[in-house]
Design an enzyme around this catalytic site. Sequence first.
Site, PDB file in Angstrom:
ATOM      1  CB  SER A 158       0.278   5.915  -1.775  1.00  0.00           C
ATOM      2  OG  SER A 158      -0.335   4.701  -2.087  1.00  0.00           O
TER       3      SER A 158
ATOM      4  CB  VAL B 158      -4.237   4.543   2.805  1.00  0.00           C
ATOM      5  CG1 VAL B 158      -4.974   4.408   1.516  1.00  0.00           C
ATOM      6  CG2 VAL B 158      -3.121   3.553   2.935  1.00  0.00           C
TER       7      VAL B 158
HETATM    8  O1  DON Z   1      -1.637  -1.141  -1.691  1.00  0.00           O
HETATM    9  C1  DON Z   1      -2.288  -0.991  -0.676  1.00  0.00           C
HETATM   10  O2  DON Z   1      -3.283  -1.626  -0.450  1.00  0.00           O
HETATM   11  C2  DON Z   1      -1.934   0.057   0.324  1.00  0.00           C
HETATM   12  N1  DON Z   1      -0.662  -0.096   0.898  1.00  0.00           N
HETATM   13  C3  DON Z   1      -2.250   1.402  -0.225  1.00  0.00           C
HETATM   14  C4  DON Z   1      -1.203   2.433  -0.168  1.00  0.00           C
HETATM   15  C5  DON Z   1      -1.750   3.806  -0.377  1.00  0.00           C
HETATM   16  O3  DON Z   1      -1.445   4.703   0.383  1.00  0.00           O
HETATM   17  C6  DON Z   1      -2.691   4.022  -1.504  1.00  0.00           C
HETATM   18  N2  DON Z   1      -3.284   5.256  -1.438  1.00  0.00           N
HETATM   19  N3  DON Z   1      -3.738   6.129  -0.942  1.00  0.00           N
END
Ligand code: DON
Length: 310
Positions: A64, A264
């Site tokens: 993210s 994440v």
């Molecule tokens: O959209 C998704 O499921 C992941 N790629 C989340 C990306 C992310 O880092 C969201 N937050 N912390």
Amino acid sequence: MQRLDDLFDDVAATARPHAKRGRVADYIPALAGADPDRFGLAMAGLDGQENATGDADVGFPIQSLSKLFALVLAMQRLGSERGVSEEIWQRVGREPSGDPFNSLVQLEHERGIPRNPMINAGALVIADLLLEHCSDPIESLLELLGELAGEAVAIDESVAAAEEATSQRNRAMGHLMAAFGNLNHPLDAVLDVYNRQCAITMTARQLARASRFLADDGIDPASGREILSGPLARRVMAVMLTCGTYDAAGDFAFSVGLPCKSGVAGGILAVAPDHSGICVWSPPLDAAGNSVAGRVALHELAERLGLSIF
Ligand code: DON
């Protein structure tokens, strides 16, 4: 006075044990297999000085954190504050959501307008906008990140494929927004941009450099090039401060006092205006999806260097 390198080692020693309180994201094997003991911290000053400790030169998926740079790229393409107001802020808000980053509930109540560009639904709208304004959004994003980091960056294709295979919730959000008329391109194309931007691999040092232009009123100090106008850079930081760490944004403002954006895989970016870009990486996350040790490290660093904007 303590040398900066020693101070960094000290901050790392204080923060690292807190990783035990977190859990590594496990929705895809590439993240589930991350070593919970990894810890990297890097700061890139406006004067060109860099300080780093631990695994600051080990790559990880930016996840993210890409939402921040995708927003910057969209702003660049739209050019003026007026263009940004008309094309971005009509379609995505700038209020904290108070919900998890992948929540669907607000979208129904709020007629397909995501709360902000730092949550998944908002990032899908930005990806849709990029498809409008870039012939190849991912190439443009890699180019921008490479320029800011001072080194070429690339996508981890195994992470991109795993994101695609686990994109059901994001797909549901996309359908809902399309039903409300807030997506203009085929959902598969929008999701492809989003999944691939999450799979870009960078190091904490590269990310610290990449966020430094925000600290310098939109100018990349390495090249002197204006990445964003001063007013737009300040808007981006305002959105980071209020929305960049999801449901913990209030707590981050309270305990760190800097605009931040988390991902994440355990990365957190922070911008210290007129001072530096900072990135910390430690994979175990808290319940809100933010790196536990990363947050402690940013708190310690901001306290010891007096970086809080408040
Ligand atoms: O959209 C998704 O499921 C992941 N790629 C989340 C990306 C992310 O880092 C969201 N937050 N912390």
